[in-house]
Design an enzyme around this catalytic site. Structure first.
Site, mmCIF file in Angstrom:
data_model
loop_
_atom_site.group_PDB
_atom_site.id
_atom_site.type_symbol
_atom_site.label_atom_id
_atom_site.label_comp_id
_atom_site.label_asym_id
_atom_site.label_seq_id
_atom_site.Cartn_x
_atom_site.Cartn_y
_atom_site.Cartn_z
ATOM 1 N N HIS A 396 -21.635 37.882 -55.193
ATOM 2 C CA HIS A 396 -20.789 37.024 -56.013
ATOM 3 C C HIS A 396 -21.162 35.552 -55.865
ATOM 4 C CE1 HIS A 396 -18.165 35.553 -52.667
ATOM 5 N NE2 HIS A 396 -18.385 36.734 -52.140
ATOM 6 N N CYS A 415 -19.181 40.489 -47.924
ATOM 7 C CA CYS A 415 -19.892 40.454 -49.206
ATOM 8 C C CYS A 415 -20.984 39.382 -49.181
ATOM 9 C CB CYS A 415 -18.920 40.210 -50.341
ATOM 10 S SG CYS A 415 -17.814 41.614 -50.649
#
Length: 503
Positions: A396, A415
């Site tokens: 992301h 992440c």
């Protein structure tokens, strides 16, 4: 091999009836068909030097020379078994697989193990077969030289540590810690070792050595020796020896990655590459999971893009990261787009964070679901790259752009944050009818949540390689941030039943 043992072994083999020949068929294996005592001596010596290849000779039950005179047939069989076991580990890796490491995949069929074992049994030069197998993986020669260098450094620096954990700044004076810092760095920096000793003063020569070391470690190169640097400097030097041993073993029979376009993230190197047919199409820095929230290694496929993604906050993040912030200033959290939901009369409803007594909330049992809306402050930035997996890991965007200037980038909750998300988005949309970068940017500017499924779903590999061989044979060693190399080294040290595959 101890040179004093060579005449003893030669004499024993002579009395036992060298050349070796074959063991009885009833033993279930062929012996080495070495045609001279010299070939046998060379094989024994080569097996005793398996530590040069990152293996432990003790794992292979190399027979004692006394057995050659006492029982020639048993000696030949034991030597053949030792050589065969070593050959299989040199070709296929001592550690064949590990839990939680899908990035480790072997291609045993490509090695041709049976062919190598047959050659070992038939050749007049079995030591040569062992040597060729040891140098077969890509970069093996460079890693072997690096292993020797790291062993020498470890021997020189045994016990060299720096006391205390407060920062040592250039120009400072400390009669205990600065000489200790100089002694520790001199172990692996010949320029510093040859320089005049400035005693208790942190002079410019020592600062230059610190900066060189920080660059090699992937740390911020500022000459300040803080808590992280001191921790790495005080780490046993034998750990780096193990890292090179692990890299050598991981390279054996390592399955080649597909030639199709793919996304490759080397987690401890903090880098992402998009690769196609061996050529880099895109390279960028990434931010990965903290040491206490490690990014898992994965093999998945990227399936979709989401524009202006909301963030459903995981329970751990809510407990450890957000609860203290809500306690300090709930209005500031509202301003950053955070919303709180709870169960009211059996229905999930939004609750005004300013009406909650956050000080009374038990961190181990937060009775709310927290979401952050898409926006300029969103932890996910403006783009989420979806790759379905059981760990809910994705790539992301991020608003915290300043962190990419740090060479050590283990800051996320697991992440992967991207330095250049738009560039990756453009590659993923390449060739999709009706989509291009301009349309994607318009979707982002609309500030509403939307998504698009990818026509070309690229494979994604999250891997863990702390030791890499660069162009020209230079070896680079990065810190073992999740101690996965240490776990691999323990697996290499574990005993295994000594069996030779039935032929």
């Amino acid at each position: 091999m101890n040179t004093a043992r060579r005449p003893l072994l030669a004499a024993a083999l002579s009395l036992a009836g060298a050349p070796l020949g074959l063991v009885p068929r009833s033993a279930g294996a062929q012996a080495l068909s070495a045609d001279s005592t010299g070939a046998t001596l060379r094989l024994v010596e080569r097996l005793l030097r398996l530590d040069e290849d990152g293996l432990d000779p003790r794992h292979y039950a190399i027979p004692d020379t006394a057995l050659a005179a006492a029982d020639a047939a048993s000696y030949r069989l034991a030597l053949h078994r030792a050589a065969s076991l070593a050959l299989m580990d040199l070709l296929g890796g001592r550690v064949r697989e590990l839990p939680g490491r899908p990035d480790l995949r072997r291609d045993a069929a490509a090695v041709g193990m049976d062919r190598w074992l047959a050659e070992l049994a038939a050749t007049p030069d079995p030591a040569g077969v062992i040597e060729r197998a040891a140098l077969l993986p890509p970069g093996a020669a460079a890693l072997k030289a690096e292993l020797l260098a790291q062993k020498q450094i470890a021997r020189r620096g045994q016990g060299a540590t720096i006391p205390g954990d407060t920062t040592i700044d250039p120009g400072s004076v400390d009669a205990t810690r600065i000489p200790a810092l100089r002694a520790r760095l001199s172990v692996e920096d010949p320029v510093l070792a040859a320089a005049p000793d400035a005693g208790a003063r942190y002079d410019s020569v020592l600062e230059a050595a610190v900066r060189r070391w920080q660059a090699l470690q992937g740390l911020e190169v500022d000459g300040r020796v803080g808590r992280i640097s001191i921790g790495l400097l005080n780490r046993p030097l034998a750990a780096r020896v193990d890292q090179v041993r692990v890299a050598m073993d991981m390279a054996r029979a390592r399955m080649a990655e597909p030639s199709e376009r793919r996304i490759d993230v080397n987690v401890p190197d903090y880098t992402l590459r998009v690769v196609e047919e061996g050529r880099d199409l895109l390279t960028m820095a990434v931010i990965v999971g903290r040491r206490d929230r490690a990014t898992p290694m994965l093999r998945v496929r990227m399936t979709a893009l989401q524009f202006n993604p909301p963030w459903g906050v995981p329970e751990r993040n809510a407990r450890e990261d957000l609860l203290p912030r809500f306690r300090r200033d709930p209005q500031a959290m509202i301003d950053k787009g955070f919303r709180v939901f709870g169960m009211v009369d059996g229905q999930r409803q939004e609750i005004d964070p300013r009406t909650i007594d956050w000080a009374s909330i038990n961190p181990q049992r937060i009775p709310f679901f927290i979401r952050q809306d898409a926006g300029d402050f969103s932890a996910l930035g403006r783009i989420k790259f979806i790759m379905p997996n059981n760990d809910d890991i994705y790539l992301h965007d991020t608003p915290d752009r300043h962190l990419f200037r740090r060479p050590d980038r283990a800051f996320s909750s697991g992440c992967i944050r991207l330095e250049r998300p738009n560039d990756l988005m453009a590659l993923l949309l390449d060739g999709m009818p009706g989509w291009d970068l301009a349309r994607a940017l318009r979707a982002i500017e609309a500030r509403t949540t939307s998504a698009v499924s990818l026509r070309r779903q690229l494979p994604v590999l999250l891997r863990y390689d702390t030791v890499t061989v660069e162009a020209g044979g230079r070896v680079r060693i990065r810190p073992d941030i999740y101690e996965l190399d240490a776990a691999y080294a323990r697996a290499m040290a574990a005993a295994r039943p000594m069996q030779v595959a039935a032929r």
